[in-house]
Design a protein around this motif. Sequence first.
Motif, PDB file in Angstrom:
ATOM      1  N   PRO A  11      65.066  70.244  20.205  1.00 49.14           N
ATOM      2  CA  PRO A  11      65.729  70.831  19.031  1.00 49.14           C
ATOM      3  C   PRO A  11      67.269  71.185  19.482  1.00 49.14           C
ATOM      4  O   PRO A  11      68.034  71.367  18.470  1.00 49.14           O
ATOM      5  CB  PRO A  11      65.282  72.431  18.738  1.00 49.14           C
ATOM      6  N   MET A  12      67.361  71.029  20.759  1.00 44.11           N
ATOM      7  CA  MET A  12      68.961  71.020  21.192  1.00 44.11           C
ATOM      8  C   MET A  12      69.898  70.009  20.780  1.00 44.11           C
ATOM      9  O   MET A  12      71.037  70.052  20.923  1.00 44.11           O
ATOM     10  CB  MET A  12      69.043  71.373  22.793  1.00 44.11           C
ATOM     11  N   MET A  13      69.188  68.833  20.663  1.00 43.75           N
ATOM     12  CA  MET A  13      69.830  67.668  20.435  1.00 43.75           C
ATOM     13  C   MET A  13      69.541  66.808  19.226  1.00 43.75           C
ATOM     14  O   MET A  13      68.794  65.774  19.034  1.00 43.75           O
ATOM     15  CB  MET A  13      69.730  66.582  21.648  1.00 43.75           C
ATOM     16  N   PRO A  14      69.437  67.344  17.883  1.00 45.71           N
ATOM     17  CA  PRO A  14      68.802  67.121  16.737  1.00 45.71           C
ATOM     18  C   PRO A  14      69.895  65.717  16.360  1.00 45.71           C
ATOM     19  O   PRO A  14      70.933  65.649  16.511  1.00 45.71           O
ATOM     20  CB  PRO A  14      68.999  68.143  15.768  1.00 45.71           C
ATOM     21  N   PRO A  15      69.086  64.998  15.345  1.00 47.33           N
ATOM     22  CA  PRO A  15      69.840  63.899  14.977  1.00 47.33           C
ATOM     23  C   PRO A  15      70.982  64.630  13.854  1.00 47.33           C
ATOM     24  O   PRO A  15      70.772  65.445  13.162  1.00 47.33           O
ATOM     25  CB  PRO A  15      68.952  63.045  14.047  1.00 47.33           C
ATOM     26  N   ARG A  16      72.163  64.088  13.834  1.00 52.72           N
ATOM     27  CA  ARG A  16      73.349  64.412  13.138  1.00 52.72           C
ATOM     28  C   ARG A  16      74.158  63.183  12.423  1.00 52.72           C
ATOM     29  O   ARG A  16      74.335  62.167  13.206  1.00 52.72           O
ATOM     30  CB  ARG A  16      74.269  65.150  13.832  1.00 52.72           C
ATOM     31  N   ASP A  17      74.254  63.187  11.200  1.00 55.80           N
ATOM     32  CA  ASP A  17      75.017  61.832  10.629  1.00 55.80           C
ATOM     33  C   ASP A  17      74.459  60.755  10.989  1.00 55.80           C
ATOM     34  O   ASP A  17      73.180  60.469  10.604  1.00 55.80           O
ATOM     35  CB  ASP A  17      76.488  62.113  10.764  1.00 55.80           C
ATOM     36  N   ASP A  18      75.134  59.763  11.588  1.00 53.10           N
ATOM     37  CA  ASP A  18      74.739  58.615  11.968  1.00 53.10           C
ATOM     38  C   ASP A  18      74.397  58.501  13.692  1.00 53.10           C
ATOM     39  O   ASP A  18      74.081  57.438  14.131  1.00 53.10           O
ATOM     40  CB  ASP A  18      75.535  57.527  11.531  1.00 53.10           C
ATOM     41  N   LEU A  19      74.410  59.740  14.377  1.00 57.01           N
ATOM     42  CA  LEU A  19      74.038  59.705  15.614  1.00 57.01           C
ATOM     43  C   LEU A  19      72.394  60.099  15.702  1.00 57.01           C
ATOM     44  O   LEU A  19      71.980  61.055  15.243  1.00 57.01           O
ATOM     45  CB  LEU A  19      74.676  60.830  16.484  1.00 57.01           C
ATOM     46  N   PRO A  20      71.662  59.521  16.596  1.00 64.07           N
ATOM     47  CA  PRO A  20      70.192  59.663  16.705  1.00 64.07           C
ATOM     48  C   PRO A  20      69.981  61.110  17.323  1.00 64.07           C
ATOM     49  O   PRO A  20      70.779  61.162  18.270  1.00 64.07           O
ATOM     50  CB  PRO A  20      69.609  58.486  17.338  1.00 64.07           C
ATOM     51  N   GLY A  21      68.908  61.687  17.502  1.00 68.51           N
ATOM     52  CA  GLY A  21      68.781  62.719  18.198  1.00 68.51           C
ATOM     53  C   GLY A  21      67.836  62.612  19.463  1.00 68.51           C
ATOM     54  O   GLY A  21      67.635  61.300  19.405  1.00 68.51           O
ATOM     55  N   LEU A  22      67.504  63.339  20.207  1.00 70.71           N
ATOM     56  CA  LEU A  22      66.918  63.361  21.361  1.00 70.71           C
ATOM     57  C   LEU A  22      65.247  63.159  20.794  1.00 70.71           C
ATOM     58  O   LEU A  22      64.928  64.114  19.876  1.00 70.71           O
ATOM     59  CB  LEU A  22      66.748  64.416  22.320  1.00 70.71           C
ATOM     60  N   THR A  23      64.664  62.213  21.184  1.00 70.76           N
ATOM     61  CA  THR A  23      63.006  61.962  20.717  1.00 70.76           C
ATOM     62  C   THR A  23      62.201  62.594  21.786  1.00 70.76           C
ATOM     63  O   THR A  23      62.572  62.809  22.952  1.00 70.76           O
ATOM     64  CB  THR A  23      63.008  60.388  20.456  1.00 70.76           C
ATOM     65  N   PRO A  24      61.014  63.030  21.329  1.00 69.95           N
ATOM     66  CA  PRO A  24      60.033  63.502  22.051  1.00 69.95           C
ATOM     67  C   PRO A  24      59.737  62.639  23.420  1.00 69.95           C
ATOM     68  O   PRO A  24      59.555  63.045  24.464  1.00 69.95           O
ATOM     69  CB  PRO A  24      58.943  63.757  21.384  1.00 69.95           C
TER      70      PRO A  24
END
Length: 130
Positions: A11-24
């Motif tokens: 949850p600290m690095m969620p996806p935003r706009d066109d940037l991917p988030g940290l996946t499990p």
Amino acid sequence: MIWLMRTAMVPMMPPRDDLPGLTPEVADAYLAKMARETNWTNLAGVLAGSLIFVISPLITIGVPLPSFMLSPRLLDRHAFKLCTSPIYLVQQAVFLVKMYAGFAWGLQPSVRERLNLEPYPEDPGTWRTS
């Protein structure tokens, strides 16, 4: 142990706009490697920060659930409140989790590609000499 740290890091690095988030999956691989290569005090700090993140929604947002059971909106509010806590030790514990989440996030080839950076080469494993 890795499961607890992952539930705080993702949850600290969620996806935003066109940037991917940290996946499990990426977080699990990173944490497994970190657990093998870091010292116990560093690992204990990340684990303590993760535990604080998971058990404190009642204090931060008034919801008596662990963080992994929160909706995305409440999870975001909870993370923000922890990161801006007036209690310095809470801020630092959560910052340690966020720092390692950022390390794992930044290693992802999809993130580096989006930021116009070359992917990192495979780790040769030659740094450690002991």
